[in-house]
Design a protein around this motif. Sequence first.
Motif, PDB file in Angstrom:
ATOM      1  N   TYR A   1     -21.445 -51.992  72.758  1.00  0.00           N
ATOM      2  CA  TYR A   1     -22.365 -51.462  73.778  1.00  0.00           C
ATOM      3  C   TYR A   1     -23.220 -52.596  74.332  1.00  0.00           C
ATOM      4  O   TYR A   1     -23.470 -53.592  73.663  1.00  0.00           O
ATOM      5  CB  TYR A   1     -23.270 -50.386  73.169  1.00  0.00           C
TER       6      TYR A   1
ATOM      7  N   PRO B   1     -26.670 -52.249  75.694  1.00  0.00           N
ATOM      8  CA  PRO B   1     -27.900 -51.548  76.102  1.00  0.00           C
ATOM      9  C   PRO B   1     -28.957 -52.500  76.663  1.00  0.00           C
ATOM     10  O   PRO B   1     -28.974 -53.699  76.327  1.00  0.00           O
ATOM     11  CB  PRO B   1     -28.388 -50.910  74.799  1.00  0.00           C
TER      12      PRO B   1
ATOM     13  N   ALA C   1     -33.939 -46.215  68.053  1.00  0.00           N
ATOM     14  CA  ALA C   1     -33.452 -46.274  69.438  1.00  0.00           C
ATOM     15  C   ALA C   1     -32.643 -47.532  69.776  1.00  0.00           C
ATOM     16  O   ALA C   1     -31.617 -47.432  70.449  1.00  0.00           O
ATOM     17  CB  ALA C   1     -34.625 -46.124  70.403  1.00  0.00           C
TER      18      ALA C   1
ATOM     19  N   HIS D   1     -25.640 -45.574  68.697  1.00  0.00           N
ATOM     20  CA  HIS D   1     -24.541 -45.630  69.679  1.00  0.00           C
ATOM     21  C   HIS D   1     -24.876 -44.787  70.914  1.00  0.00           C
ATOM     22  O   HIS D   1     -24.553 -45.172  72.034  1.00  0.00           O
ATOM     23  CB  HIS D   1     -23.254 -45.115  69.039  1.00  0.00           C
ATOM     24  N   GLU D   2     -25.479 -43.627  70.674  1.00  0.00           N
ATOM     25  CA  GLU D   2     -25.768 -42.723  71.796  1.00  0.00           C
ATOM     26  C   GLU D   2     -27.077 -42.004  71.523  1.00  0.00           C
ATOM     27  O   GLU D   2     -27.576 -41.992  70.386  1.00  0.00           O
ATOM     28  CB  GLU D   2     -24.662 -41.666  71.929  1.00  0.00           C
ATOM     29  N   PHE D   3     -27.598 -41.354  72.560  1.00  0.00           N
ATOM     30  CA  PHE D   3     -28.787 -40.507  72.413  1.00  0.00           C
ATOM     31  C   PHE D   3     -28.409 -39.052  72.651  1.00  0.00           C
ATOM     32  O   PHE D   3     -27.635 -38.748  73.554  1.00  0.00           O
ATOM     33  CB  PHE D   3     -29.866 -40.892  73.436  1.00  0.00           C
TER      34      PHE D   3
ATOM     35  N   CYS E   1     -25.972 -45.261  74.748  1.00  0.00           N
ATOM     36  CA  CYS E   1     -27.185 -46.093  74.770  1.00  0.00           C
ATOM     37  C   CYS E   1     -27.193 -47.078  75.933  1.00  0.00           C
ATOM     38  O   CYS E   1     -28.247 -47.540  76.350  1.00  0.00           O
ATOM     39  CB  CYS E   1     -27.363 -46.825  73.444  1.00  0.00           C
ATOM     40  N   ASP E   2     -25.975 -47.385  76.450  1.00  0.00           N
ATOM     41  CA  ASP E   2     -25.924 -48.362  77.550  1.00  0.00           C
ATOM     42  C   ASP E   2     -25.547 -47.711  78.880  1.00  0.00           C
ATOM     43  O   ASP E   2     -25.059 -48.393  79.789  1.00  0.00           O
ATOM     44  CB  ASP E   2     -24.952 -49.497  77.213  1.00  0.00           C
TER      45      ASP E   2
ATOM     46  N   ILE F   1     -34.586 -49.235  76.911  1.00  0.00           N
ATOM     47  CA  ILE F   1     -35.191 -48.977  75.602  1.00  0.00           C
ATOM     48  C   ILE F   1     -36.255 -50.053  75.359  1.00  0.00           C
ATOM     49  O   ILE F   1     -35.951 -51.250  75.439  1.00  0.00           O
ATOM     50  CB  ILE F   1     -34.109 -49.061  74.490  1.00  0.00           C
TER      51      ILE F   1
ATOM     52  N   VAL G   1     -37.638 -44.473  75.277  1.00  0.00           N
ATOM     53  CA  VAL G   1     -36.377 -44.514  76.027  1.00  0.00           C
ATOM     54  C   VAL G   1     -36.618 -43.935  77.412  1.00  0.00           C
ATOM     55  O   VAL G   1     -37.005 -42.767  77.547  1.00  0.00           O
ATOM     56  CB  VAL G   1     -35.262 -43.738  75.293  1.00  0.00           C
TER      57      VAL G   1
END
Length: 507
Positions: free
Chosen positions: A15, A17, A191, A195-197, A220-221, A227, A253
């Motif tokens: 990722y 981010p 955060a 990998h993800e939210f 996340c990206d 972030i 975030v």
Amino acid sequence: MLMSGEEFRESLDRYKPRIFLNGQRVERVSQEARLAPGIAAIGVTYDFARDERHTALMLARQHTSGKTVNRMLHINETSQDLLTKLEAVRLVCREVGCAQRYLTHDALNGIFQATHRADAVHGTDYHQRFTAYLHRVQDEDLTLGVAMTDAKGDRSRRPGQQSNPDVYVRITERRKDGIVIRGTKAIVTAAPYVHEFLVMPCRTHVAGDEDFAVCCAVPCDAEGVTIVTRAAGRPGDPAAKFSSKYGQATGAVMFDDVFVPWDRVFMAGEITEAGTLTTSYATHHRHSCIGARAGFGDLLIGAGALMVEANGLDPERHAHIREQLVELIKITEGFFACGVAASVYCQKDGSGAVMPDAVFSNIGKLLLATQIYDMHKIAHYVSGGLVVALPGPDEDHNPETAASLAAVLAGREDIPYAQRAEVARLIDDLTVSREAGFYSVISLHGGGSPEAMKREIWRNYPVMEKVELVERLLDRGVLADGSRTSKQPGRCCVTGCEVPKPPLAAE
Ligand SMILES: Cc1cc2nc3c(=O)[nH]c(=O)nc-3n(C[C@H](O)[C@H](O)[C@H](O)COP(=O)(O)OP(=O)(O)OC[C@H]3O[C@@H](n4cnc5c(N)ncnc54)[C@H](O)[C@@H]3O)c2cc1C
């Protein structure tokens, strides 16, 4: 695929981010020393799932797929599942302080149940979408951040009344292929290294709030995600026995017009079921917090007992020291017992998943939230002032002082100074340092402030059942002196069951 802790760290390189830490851009999370303690803490949830000593706790069979998954990603089907999860969270948190990944578990369970409810009411297909997403998360052994707590702005105003609308995450556009979301989630554990939210609403909503009632999954990206974080633990601090190795970062975030395709949207405007989602996540999470803080209690009990020993005291002989250690045990196992009770008295819903009992989950979380300060106090009481007064680790190597300090700052003769100093520094780290303050505040506010728990206890506790019990006893004359004529007005009808006659008619 079950990753190792090291593979988890490397997987973050997949990722890109946009992260800022202390005003600087973080280019490669997996290599960022200031975040390493947080990544290592989550890494333990991966390593333990591959360690045969822990697999009974750390692995589970997912009933919707038949596959074996990490416990932190599992949907609970039985009371035993909840008990095992509680033990698993305690296990990883006693190892690392806070293993963070249980938040992923709590959100997955809350969404699983709430999407099923939403579909039953609205005929939507959220549950099917979510189950497909869940299976991918399990297959890839991901860690998801919980983006629930909005920035909230002026707390006395509802989301739609804020002067800056970006203090709440909301849907700004509904398109054929998905939605666009915008706003800020203020406090998201882990955060910078998830990998993800999972974006979820943080409060109940009323008609007109439909755009705020949104739940979705965002990598996340994803374009538009920023972030802003702080360091995890106390990396690089030689005095930080524990938190230089394991820690926790939180981040704000910001979602700046982020597009989310429909297959990642699990609620979009269903205000009542969004409220169900908030409370069901909260109940799962408070249940997990109990396991997490019991793990912290284990650390304090062990460290306290070691310090007492290094000081040359024996709890068997010194009653006031024993009494304090028993108090620490009582606090820890007292709130843990609420977690056990919440597991035993769980309820299954139409989705096939179980919800821990809300009253016991909230009481357990409320107890740990307030008693964390007592836990610190007890560690201080039994240890003495050395935990804050001990010279730093550099002094251990000063040729001019090291030998003489070691000679006079040792306690019991057969316990070397180095060991006493080591435990004192651990207790400093856990109960005095900035990291100790972090444990206090996360216990108090993480998973909701105490008032939120009190409301849930009041909302779920069967007070009327107790009222009816006493009414029944009164009706049978158990407590009456013969003059009793009525139930409380309004208990079973507006005026009460037996309306007393007006004085005139009675004569
Ligand atoms: C270390 C840490 C980690 C966390 N991790 C996560 C996470 O991963 N994901 C996530 O979503 N959240 C997370 N949280 C957020 C947590 O859920 C919130 O801190 C909690 O819900 C309280 O919200 P707040 O911090 O905005 O405080 P506030 O809501 O501002 O509360 C402060 C005080 O004001 C009171 N108050 C607030 N509003 C009102 C009102 N309208 N009327 C009367 N009183 C009011 C509250 O009862 C409380 O006493 C984390 C928090 C901490 C400390």
